[in-house]
Design an enzyme around this catalytic site. Structure first.
Site, PDB file in Angstrom:
ATOM      1  N   SER A 321       0.807  -1.211   0.000  1.00  0.00           N
ATOM      2  CA  SER A 321       0.000   0.000   0.000  1.00  0.00           C
ATOM      3  C   SER A 321       0.845   1.268   0.000  1.00  0.00           C
ATOM      4  O   SER A 321       1.523   1.562  -0.974  1.00  0.00           O
ATOM      5  CB  SER A 321      -0.931  -0.064   1.214  1.00  0.00           C
ATOM      6  OG  SER A 321      -1.940   0.871   1.126  1.00  0.00           O
ATOM      7  N   ASP A 332      10.568   4.709  -9.935  1.00  0.00           N
ATOM      8  CA  ASP A 332      10.253   5.260 -11.258  1.00  0.00           C
ATOM      9  C   ASP A 332      11.052   6.523 -11.568  1.00  0.00           C
ATOM     10  O   ASP A 332      11.345   6.807 -12.729  1.00  0.00           O
ATOM     11  CB  ASP A 332       8.756   5.556 -11.372  1.00  0.00           C
ATOM     12  CG  ASP A 332       7.933   4.307 -11.641  1.00  0.00           C
ATOM     13  OD1 ASP A 332       8.504   3.200 -11.573  1.00  0.00           O
ATOM     14  OD2 ASP A 332       6.720   4.434 -11.903  1.00  0.00           O
ATOM     15  N   LYS A 346      -0.905  -3.966  -3.460  1.00  0.00           N
ATOM     16  CA  LYS A 346      -2.193  -3.364  -3.099  1.00  0.00           C
ATOM     17  C   LYS A 346      -2.209  -1.932  -3.630  1.00  0.00           C
ATOM     18  O   LYS A 346      -1.518  -1.060  -3.120  1.00  0.00           O
ATOM     19  CB  LYS A 346      -2.420  -3.354  -1.588  1.00  0.00           C
ATOM     20  CG  LYS A 346      -3.734  -2.680  -1.174  1.00  0.00           C
ATOM     21  CD  LYS A 346      -3.938  -2.748   0.329  1.00  0.00           C
ATOM     22  CE  LYS A 346      -5.254  -2.109   0.726  1.00  0.00           C
ATOM     23  NZ  LYS A 346      -5.202  -0.633   0.665  1.00  0.00           N
TER      24      LYS A 346
END
Length: 445
Positions: A321, A332, A346
Protein backbone atom coordinates in the site's frame (compact mmCIF):
# COMPACT_ATOMS: atom_id res chain seq x y z
CA UNK A 1 -30.08 7.50 4.72
CA UNK A 2 -26.93 8.89 6.27
CA UNK A 3 -27.23 9.53 9.98
CA UNK A 4 -23.57 9.81 10.88
CA UNK A 5 -23.35 11.46 14.28
CA UNK A 6 -19.70 12.38 13.68
CA UNK A 7 -19.46 13.41 10.06
CA UNK A 8 -16.01 14.92 10.31
CA UNK A 9 -14.09 12.14 12.01
CA UNK A 10 -10.30 12.69 11.92
CA UNK A 11 -10.04 9.71 9.61
CA UNK A 12 -12.69 10.88 7.18
CA UNK A 13 -10.93 11.72 3.97
CA UNK A 14 -10.57 14.46 1.40
CA UNK A 15 -10.50 13.13 -2.14
CA UNK A 16 -9.48 14.98 -5.30
CA UNK A 17 -8.98 18.21 -3.38
CA UNK A 18 -12.34 18.40 -1.65
CA UNK A 19 -14.20 16.95 1.30
CA UNK A 20 -16.37 13.90 0.80
CA UNK A 21 -20.01 14.85 0.45
CA UNK A 22 -21.91 14.02 3.62
CA UNK A 23 -25.47 14.33 2.38
CA UNK A 24 -27.38 11.18 1.52
CA UNK A 25 -27.89 10.18 -2.06
CA UNK A 26 -31.39 10.52 -3.41
CA UNK A 27 -33.56 7.52 -2.67
CA UNK A 28 -34.51 5.33 -5.61
CA UNK A 29 -37.85 4.74 -3.91
CA UNK A 30 -40.73 7.17 -3.49
CA UNK A 31 -40.69 10.05 -0.95
CA UNK A 32 -43.50 8.54 1.15
CA UNK A 33 -41.67 5.23 1.37
CA UNK A 34 -38.46 7.05 2.27
CA UNK A 35 -40.16 8.98 5.11
CA UNK A 36 -41.55 5.71 6.44
CA UNK A 37 -38.13 4.07 6.32
CA UNK A 38 -36.48 6.99 8.09
CA UNK A 39 -38.98 6.79 10.91
CA UNK A 40 -38.50 3.05 11.24
CA UNK A 41 -34.70 3.31 11.17
CA UNK A 42 -34.42 5.95 13.88
CA UNK A 43 -32.42 4.54 16.81
CA UNK A 44 -32.53 1.00 15.44
CA UNK A 45 -29.79 -1.34 14.20
CA UNK A 46 -31.13 -0.68 10.71
CA UNK A 47 -29.74 2.84 10.94
CA UNK A 48 -26.20 1.46 10.79
CA UNK A 49 -27.14 -0.98 8.02
CA UNK A 50 -28.49 1.79 5.84
CA UNK A 51 -25.68 4.18 6.69
CA UNK A 52 -23.16 1.61 5.44
CA UNK A 53 -25.18 0.99 2.28
CA UNK A 54 -25.35 4.73 1.53
CA UNK A 55 -21.61 5.26 1.97
CA UNK A 56 -20.77 2.35 -0.33
CA UNK A 57 -23.40 3.48 -2.84
CA UNK A 58 -21.89 6.95 -2.99
CA UNK A 59 -18.16 6.25 -2.81
CA UNK A 60 -17.23 2.73 -3.87
CA UNK A 61 -14.66 2.74 -6.68
CA UNK A 62 -16.62 0.28 -8.84
CA UNK A 63 -19.87 1.98 -9.85
CA UNK A 64 -21.18 -1.39 -11.07
CA UNK A 65 -20.61 -2.93 -7.63
CA UNK A 66 -18.94 -6.07 -8.96
CA UNK A 67 -21.89 -6.63 -11.33
CA UNK A 68 -24.21 -6.97 -8.32
CA UNK A 69 -27.62 -5.29 -7.87
CA UNK A 70 -26.70 -2.94 -5.03
CA UNK A 71 -30.21 -1.44 -4.92
CA UNK A 72 -31.69 -4.89 -4.39
CA UNK A 73 -29.14 -5.45 -1.63
CA UNK A 74 -30.52 -2.42 0.19
CA UNK A 75 -34.09 -3.64 -0.06
CA UNK A 76 -33.01 -7.02 1.26
CA UNK A 77 -31.09 -5.50 4.16
CA UNK A 78 -33.93 -3.22 5.20
CA UNK A 79 -36.61 -5.89 4.88
CA UNK A 80 -35.09 -7.79 7.81
CA UNK A 81 -35.51 -7.18 11.52
CA UNK A 82 -32.39 -7.12 13.66
CA UNK A 83 -32.72 -8.03 17.33
CA UNK A 84 -29.34 -6.48 18.14
CA UNK A 85 -26.52 -4.45 16.66
CA UNK A 86 -24.48 -7.65 16.44
CA UNK A 87 -27.08 -9.17 14.10
CA UNK A 88 -26.93 -6.02 11.98
CA UNK A 89 -23.13 -6.23 11.89
CA UNK A 90 -23.32 -9.79 10.56
CA UNK A 91 -25.74 -8.70 7.83
CA UNK A 92 -23.49 -5.79 6.85
CA UNK A 93 -20.44 -8.01 6.52
CA UNK A 94 -22.36 -10.51 4.40
CA UNK A 95 -23.60 -7.71 2.13
CA UNK A 96 -20.08 -6.32 1.64
CA UNK A 97 -18.76 -9.73 0.61
CA UNK A 98 -20.59 -9.54 -2.73
CA UNK A 99 -18.34 -6.63 -3.73
CA UNK A 100 -15.39 -9.02 -3.83
CA UNK A 101 -13.14 -6.42 -2.20
CA UNK A 102 -11.50 -7.40 1.11
CA UNK A 103 -10.48 -3.79 1.74
CA UNK A 104 -14.05 -2.47 1.82
CA UNK A 105 -14.83 -3.69 5.29
CA UNK A 106 -16.97 -3.07 8.34
CA UNK A 107 -15.43 -2.70 11.79
CA UNK A 108 -17.25 -3.06 15.09
CA UNK A 109 -16.50 -0.32 17.68
CA UNK A 110 -13.49 -2.14 19.16
CA UNK A 111 -12.00 -2.84 15.73
CA UNK A 112 -12.56 0.75 14.65
CA UNK A 113 -10.94 2.05 17.84
CA UNK A 114 -7.92 -0.17 17.18
CA UNK A 115 -7.61 1.18 13.64
CA UNK A 116 -7.84 4.81 14.70
CA UNK A 117 -5.23 4.20 17.38
CA UNK A 118 -2.92 2.61 14.81
CA UNK A 119 -3.25 5.33 12.19
CA UNK A 120 -3.12 8.16 14.72
CA UNK A 121 0.27 6.88 15.86
CA UNK A 122 -0.75 7.42 19.48
CA UNK A 123 -1.66 5.20 22.41
CA UNK A 124 -2.93 5.90 25.89
CA UNK A 125 -0.79 4.02 28.37
CA UNK A 126 2.62 4.15 30.01
CA UNK A 127 4.85 3.75 26.94
CA UNK A 128 6.59 0.39 27.01
CA UNK A 129 7.30 -2.34 24.50
CA UNK A 130 7.27 -5.80 26.02
CA UNK A 131 7.65 -9.41 25.05
CA UNK A 132 7.29 -12.86 26.57
CA UNK A 133 10.87 -13.90 27.23
CA UNK A 134 11.42 -17.31 25.66
CA UNK A 135 13.77 -18.49 28.40
CA UNK A 136 12.11 -17.18 31.56
CA UNK A 137 8.52 -17.26 30.20
CA UNK A 138 7.98 -13.90 31.92
CA UNK A 139 6.66 -10.65 30.50
CA UNK A 140 9.75 -8.53 29.98
CA UNK A 141 10.22 -4.88 29.03
CA UNK A 142 11.99 -4.49 25.70
CA UNK A 143 12.03 -0.71 25.70
CA UNK A 144 10.63 2.30 27.51
CA UNK A 145 9.49 4.75 24.83
CA UNK A 146 10.95 8.24 24.69
CA UNK A 147 9.00 10.93 26.61
CA UNK A 148 6.77 8.31 28.25
CA UNK A 149 5.65 7.84 31.88
CA UNK A 150 7.58 4.55 31.91
CA UNK A 151 10.87 6.19 30.93
CA UNK A 152 10.38 9.03 33.40
CA UNK A 153 9.64 6.51 36.17
CA UNK A 154 12.90 4.69 35.48
CA UNK A 155 11.58 1.49 33.88
CA UNK A 156 14.41 -0.25 32.05
CA UNK A 157 14.79 -2.82 29.30
CA UNK A 158 14.99 -6.24 30.94
CA UNK A 159 12.62 -5.41 33.79
CA UNK A 160 10.14 -8.23 34.38
CA UNK A 161 6.47 -7.33 34.82
CA UNK A 162 5.30 -9.57 37.66
CA UNK A 163 1.85 -8.07 38.26
CA UNK A 164 -0.45 -5.38 36.84
CA UNK A 165 -2.71 -3.68 39.37
CA UNK A 166 -2.22 -6.65 41.67
CA UNK A 167 -3.00 -9.27 39.00
CA UNK A 168 -0.22 -11.79 38.45
CA UNK A 169 1.16 -11.93 34.92
CA UNK A 170 2.22 -15.56 35.24
CA UNK A 171 1.18 -17.33 32.00
CA UNK A 172 -0.37 -14.05 30.77
CA UNK A 173 -0.14 -13.29 27.06
CA UNK A 174 1.35 -10.02 25.81
CA UNK A 175 -1.98 -8.91 24.30
CA UNK A 176 -3.81 -9.48 27.57
CA UNK A 177 -1.17 -7.56 29.49
CA UNK A 178 -1.39 -4.71 26.99
CA UNK A 179 -5.14 -4.43 27.56
CA UNK A 180 -4.58 -4.11 31.31
CA UNK A 181 -1.81 -1.55 30.93
CA UNK A 182 -3.58 0.69 28.45
CA UNK A 183 -6.27 3.01 29.70
CA UNK A 184 -7.52 6.56 29.80
CA UNK A 185 -4.85 9.23 30.05
CA UNK A 186 -4.61 10.55 33.61
CA UNK A 187 -5.59 7.30 35.32
CA UNK A 188 -3.27 5.41 37.66
CA UNK A 189 -1.58 2.06 37.21
CA UNK A 190 0.58 -0.03 39.54
CA UNK A 191 3.18 -2.44 38.19
CA UNK A 192 5.11 -4.93 40.25
CA UNK A 193 8.55 -5.25 38.68
CA UNK A 194 11.44 -7.64 38.99
CA UNK A 195 14.93 -6.31 38.26
CA UNK A 196 18.22 -8.13 38.28
CA UNK A 197 20.07 -7.64 41.57
CA UNK A 198 17.04 -6.17 43.37
CA UNK A 199 14.00 -7.38 45.24
CA UNK A 200 10.65 -7.08 43.48
CA UNK A 201 9.11 -3.64 43.87
CA UNK A 202 5.90 -1.77 43.09
CA UNK A 203 5.83 1.27 40.83
CA UNK A 204 2.88 3.63 40.42
CA UNK A 205 2.47 5.37 37.08
CA UNK A 206 -0.02 7.77 35.52
CA UNK A 207 -1.14 6.87 32.02
CA UNK A 208 -0.66 9.45 29.28
CA UNK A 209 -1.18 9.87 25.53
CA UNK A 210 2.04 8.78 23.88
CA UNK A 211 3.33 9.24 20.35
CA UNK A 212 4.36 5.81 19.13
CA UNK A 213 7.76 5.80 17.42
CA UNK A 214 7.30 4.43 13.92
CA UNK A 215 10.69 5.60 12.63
CA UNK A 216 13.94 4.25 14.01
CA UNK A 217 17.35 5.30 12.70
CA UNK A 218 21.06 5.06 13.31
CA UNK A 219 24.41 5.72 11.64
CA UNK A 220 26.30 2.64 10.44
CA UNK A 221 29.93 2.65 9.45
CA UNK A 222 30.24 0.51 6.31
CA UNK A 223 33.87 0.57 5.19
CA UNK A 224 34.67 4.20 4.45
CA UNK A 225 30.99 5.12 4.21
CA UNK A 226 28.73 6.50 6.92
CA UNK A 227 25.28 5.13 6.13
CA UNK A 228 22.09 6.52 7.61
CA UNK A 229 19.85 3.51 8.25
CA UNK A 230 16.14 4.33 8.69
CA UNK A 231 13.44 1.78 9.39
CA UNK A 232 9.82 2.88 8.87
CA UNK A 233 7.26 0.51 10.39
CA UNK A 234 4.01 2.16 9.21
CA UNK A 235 2.64 5.40 7.76
CA UNK A 236 0.87 6.84 10.81
CA UNK A 237 -0.09 10.48 11.24
CA UNK A 238 3.24 11.09 13.02
CA UNK A 239 5.39 9.19 10.51
CA UNK A 240 6.26 12.19 8.33
CA UNK A 241 7.36 14.34 11.27
CA UNK A 242 9.46 11.49 12.64
CA UNK A 243 11.01 10.86 9.24
CA UNK A 244 11.81 14.55 8.82
CA UNK A 245 13.59 14.61 12.18
CA UNK A 246 15.49 11.44 11.32
CA UNK A 247 16.79 12.74 7.97
CA UNK A 248 17.80 16.09 9.42
CA UNK A 249 19.59 14.45 12.33
CA UNK A 250 21.42 12.02 10.05
CA UNK A 251 22.35 14.86 7.69
CA UNK A 252 23.89 16.69 10.66
CA UNK A 253 25.94 13.56 11.39
CA UNK A 254 27.38 13.80 7.87
CA UNK A 255 26.26 10.49 6.47
CA UNK A 256 27.30 9.62 2.91
CA UNK A 257 24.28 7.52 1.90
CA UNK A 258 20.95 6.18 3.14
CA UNK A 259 19.17 2.85 3.47
CA UNK A 260 15.39 3.13 3.94
CA UNK A 261 13.93 -0.12 5.26
CA UNK A 262 10.25 -0.64 4.37
CA UNK A 263 10.21 -4.40 4.93
CA UNK A 264 7.12 -5.54 6.80
CA UNK A 265 5.52 -2.09 6.49
CA UNK A 266 1.80 -2.68 5.71
CA UNK A 267 1.00 0.91 4.76
CA UNK A 268 -1.12 3.58 6.43
CA UNK A 269 -2.09 7.12 5.50
CA UNK A 270 -1.67 8.28 1.92
CA UNK A 271 -0.66 11.80 2.89
CA UNK A 272 2.16 10.43 5.04
CA UNK A 273 3.57 8.54 2.04
CA UNK A 274 3.35 11.67 -0.13
CA UNK A 275 5.07 13.87 2.45
CA UNK A 276 7.82 11.32 2.96
CA UNK A 277 8.34 10.91 -0.80
CA UNK A 278 8.83 14.66 -1.06
CA UNK A 279 11.61 14.45 1.53
CA UNK A 280 13.62 12.31 -0.91
CA UNK A 281 12.44 13.68 -4.28
CA UNK A 282 12.84 17.21 -5.58
CA UNK A 283 10.98 16.64 -8.82
CA UNK A 284 8.90 14.04 -10.62
CA UNK A 285 5.60 12.30 -10.05
CA UNK A 286 4.71 10.47 -6.85
CA UNK A 287 1.33 8.84 -7.48
CA UNK A 288 -1.76 9.06 -9.68
CA UNK A 289 -5.17 8.16 -8.26
CA UNK A 290 -8.28 7.38 -10.33
CA UNK A 291 -11.79 7.41 -8.85
CA UNK A 292 -15.00 5.61 -9.90
CA UNK A 293 -15.86 8.08 -12.67
CA UNK A 294 -12.34 8.20 -14.08
CA UNK A 295 -11.37 11.41 -12.33
CA UNK A 296 -7.63 11.54 -11.82
CA UNK A 297 -5.26 13.37 -9.52
CA UNK A 298 -1.51 13.46 -10.08
CA UNK A 299 0.62 14.20 -7.04
CA UNK A 300 4.14 15.42 -7.68
CA UNK A 301 7.29 16.34 -5.82
CA UNK A 302 7.55 20.05 -4.98
CA UNK A 303 11.30 20.76 -4.79
CA UNK A 304 11.40 20.26 -1.01
CA UNK A 305 13.77 17.28 -0.71
CA UNK A 306 15.81 17.15 2.49
CA UNK A 307 18.68 15.20 0.93
CA UNK A 308 20.01 14.16 -2.46
CA UNK A 309 22.44 11.57 -1.11
CA UNK A 310 22.50 8.04 -2.58
CA UNK A 311 19.55 5.93 -1.39
CA UNK A 312 18.66 2.24 -1.27
CA UNK A 313 15.18 0.99 -0.31
CA UNK A 314 14.54 -2.44 1.22
CA UNK A 315 11.19 -4.16 0.55
CA UNK A 316 9.60 -7.58 0.94
CA UNK A 317 6.28 -9.33 0.39
CA UNK A 318 4.77 -7.53 3.37
CA UNK A 319 5.64 -4.05 2.06
CA UNK A 320 2.19 -2.91 0.97
CA UNK A 321 0.00 0.00 0.00
CA UNK A 322 1.56 3.29 1.14
CA UNK A 323 4.94 1.50 1.21
CA UNK A 324 4.43 0.67 -2.44
CA UNK A 325 3.50 4.25 -3.30
CA UNK A 326 6.76 5.48 -1.79
CA UNK A 327 8.79 2.68 -3.36
CA UNK A 328 7.17 3.17 -6.77
CA UNK A 329 7.86 6.90 -6.71
CA UNK A 330 11.51 6.44 -5.78
CA UNK A 331 12.03 3.64 -8.29
CA UNK A 332 10.25 5.26 -11.26
CA UNK A 333 12.16 8.51 -10.73
CA UNK A 334 15.45 6.58 -10.46
CA UNK A 335 16.00 8.18 -7.08
CA UNK A 336 16.81 4.91 -5.31
CA UNK A 337 17.88 1.34 -5.89
CA UNK A 338 15.18 -1.02 -4.62
CA UNK A 339 16.46 -4.24 -3.05
CA UNK A 340 14.61 -7.28 -1.69
CA UNK A 341 11.53 -9.31 -2.60
CA UNK A 342 8.44 -8.57 -4.70
CA UNK A 343 6.10 -6.29 -2.75
CA UNK A 344 2.53 -7.16 -1.73
CA UNK A 345 0.54 -5.57 -4.56
CA UNK A 346 -2.19 -3.36 -3.10
CA UNK A 347 -3.03 -0.40 -5.32
CA UNK A 348 -6.34 0.65 -3.79
CA UNK A 349 -7.22 3.66 -1.62
CA UNK A 350 -9.79 3.54 1.18
CA UNK A 351 -11.70 6.25 2.98
CA UNK A 352 -12.49 5.52 6.61
CA UNK A 353 -15.73 6.64 8.29
CA UNK A 354 -16.84 6.56 11.89
CA UNK A 355 -20.49 5.48 12.06
CA UNK A 356 -23.14 6.72 14.43
CA UNK A 357 -22.70 3.91 16.99
CA UNK A 358 -18.90 4.07 17.14
CA UNK A 359 -18.37 1.35 14.56
CA UNK A 360 -16.51 2.10 11.34
CA UNK A 361 -16.42 1.50 7.61
CA UNK A 362 -13.51 1.47 5.18
CA UNK A 363 -14.57 1.99 1.57
CA UNK A 364 -12.31 1.60 -1.45
CA UNK A 365 -12.64 4.90 -3.31
CA UNK A 366 -9.80 4.93 -5.83
CA UNK A 367 -7.14 2.95 -7.68
CA UNK A 368 -3.60 4.24 -7.80
CA UNK A 369 -0.76 3.96 -10.30
CA UNK A 370 2.97 4.59 -10.04
CA UNK A 371 4.43 7.68 -11.76
CA UNK A 372 5.10 5.67 -14.94
CA UNK A 373 1.49 4.50 -14.96
CA UNK A 374 2.14 0.98 -13.72
CA UNK A 375 -0.76 -0.88 -12.13
CA UNK A 376 0.78 -2.93 -9.31
CA UNK A 377 -2.49 -4.35 -7.94
CA UNK A 378 -2.12 -8.08 -7.24
CA UNK A 379 1.35 -7.85 -8.80
CA UNK A 380 3.53 -5.75 -6.54
CA UNK A 381 6.74 -3.92 -7.38
CA UNK A 382 9.71 -5.87 -8.67
CA UNK A 383 12.91 -4.68 -6.99
CA UNK A 384 15.86 -3.46 -9.06
CA UNK A 385 17.84 -6.17 -7.28
CA UNK A 386 15.73 -9.17 -6.29
CA UNK A 387 17.02 -11.10 -3.31
CA UNK A 388 14.65 -13.43 -1.50
CA UNK A 389 15.58 -14.61 1.97
CA UNK A 390 15.68 -18.32 2.63
CA UNK A 391 13.49 -19.74 5.39
CA UNK A 392 16.58 -20.21 7.53
CA UNK A 393 17.57 -16.56 7.04
CA UNK A 394 14.07 -15.39 7.89
CA UNK A 395 14.08 -17.47 11.07
CA UNK A 396 17.48 -16.12 12.05
CA UNK A 397 16.39 -12.48 11.66
CA UNK A 398 13.06 -13.11 13.41
CA UNK A 399 14.74 -14.77 16.39
CA UNK A 400 17.42 -12.10 16.63
CA UNK A 401 16.04 -8.71 15.51
CA UNK A 402 19.37 -7.07 16.36
CA UNK A 403 20.73 -8.60 13.17
CA UNK A 404 18.27 -6.62 11.02
CA UNK A 405 20.07 -3.83 9.22
CA UNK A 406 23.53 -5.38 9.67
CA UNK A 407 25.91 -7.30 7.42
CA UNK A 408 24.24 -10.46 8.79
CA UNK A 409 21.05 -9.30 7.05
CA UNK A 410 21.51 -10.40 3.40
CA UNK A 411 19.16 -7.80 1.90
CA UNK A 412 20.77 -4.95 3.83
CA UNK A 413 24.24 -6.20 2.84
CA UNK A 414 23.16 -6.27 -0.82
CA UNK A 415 21.84 -2.70 -0.51
CA UNK A 416 25.20 -1.51 0.85
CA UNK A 417 26.92 -3.21 -2.07
CA UNK A 418 24.51 -1.58 -4.53
CA UNK A 419 25.17 1.88 -3.12
CA UNK A 420 28.74 1.62 -4.42
CA UNK A 421 27.34 1.46 -7.95
CA UNK A 422 26.95 5.03 -9.19
CA UNK A 423 24.26 3.95 -11.67
CA UNK A 424 22.01 3.29 -8.70
CA UNK A 425 23.47 5.54 -6.08
CA UNK A 426 22.88 9.03 -7.41
CA UNK A 427 19.57 10.84 -8.06
CA UNK A 428 18.90 12.13 -11.60
CA UNK A 429 20.30 15.57 -10.83
CA UNK A 430 21.56 17.53 -7.86
CA UNK A 431 18.69 19.65 -6.57
CA UNK A 432 18.42 22.32 -3.87
CA UNK A 433 16.89 21.19 -0.59
CA UNK A 434 14.18 22.96 1.35
CA UNK A 435 11.42 22.75 3.93
CA UNK A 436 8.53 20.31 3.73
CA UNK A 437 4.95 21.24 2.98
CA UNK A 438 2.65 20.40 5.89
CA UNK A 439 -0.62 20.14 3.96
CA UNK A 440 -2.87 17.46 5.46
CA UNK A 441 -5.02 14.94 3.67
CA UNK A 442 -6.16 11.80 5.46
CA UNK A 443 -6.40 8.99 2.96
CA UNK A 444 -6.13 5.49 4.29
CA UNK A 445 -4.56 2.43 2.70
Amino acid sequence: MNQSAKRYSPLQVALIGGAIATTATASVFGPAWTRCVRAALQDSPKAIVDQVWQLVNREYVDGKFNQQDWQATRQSLLSKNYASREEAYVAIREALKILGDPYTRFMDPKQYEALTSQTSGEVSGIGIRMELNEKTKRLTVVEAIENSPALRAGIKAGDEILAINGKSTQEMKVDDASKLIRGKAGTMLTLRLGRSGQSAFDLKLTRATIEVPTVRYTVKQEGNRRVGYIRLREFSSHAADQMRRAIRDLNSQQVNAYVLDLRGNPGGLLQASIEIARMWLDQGGIVRTVDRVGGTEDTKANRTALTNLPLAVLVDGNSASASEILTGALKDNKRAVVVGSQTFGKALVQSVHELSDGSGLAVTIAHYYTPKGTDINHKGITPDITLDLTEAQERQLASNPNLIGTQNDPQYAKAISALSNTNFAQPPATQPTGAMSSSARDLKF
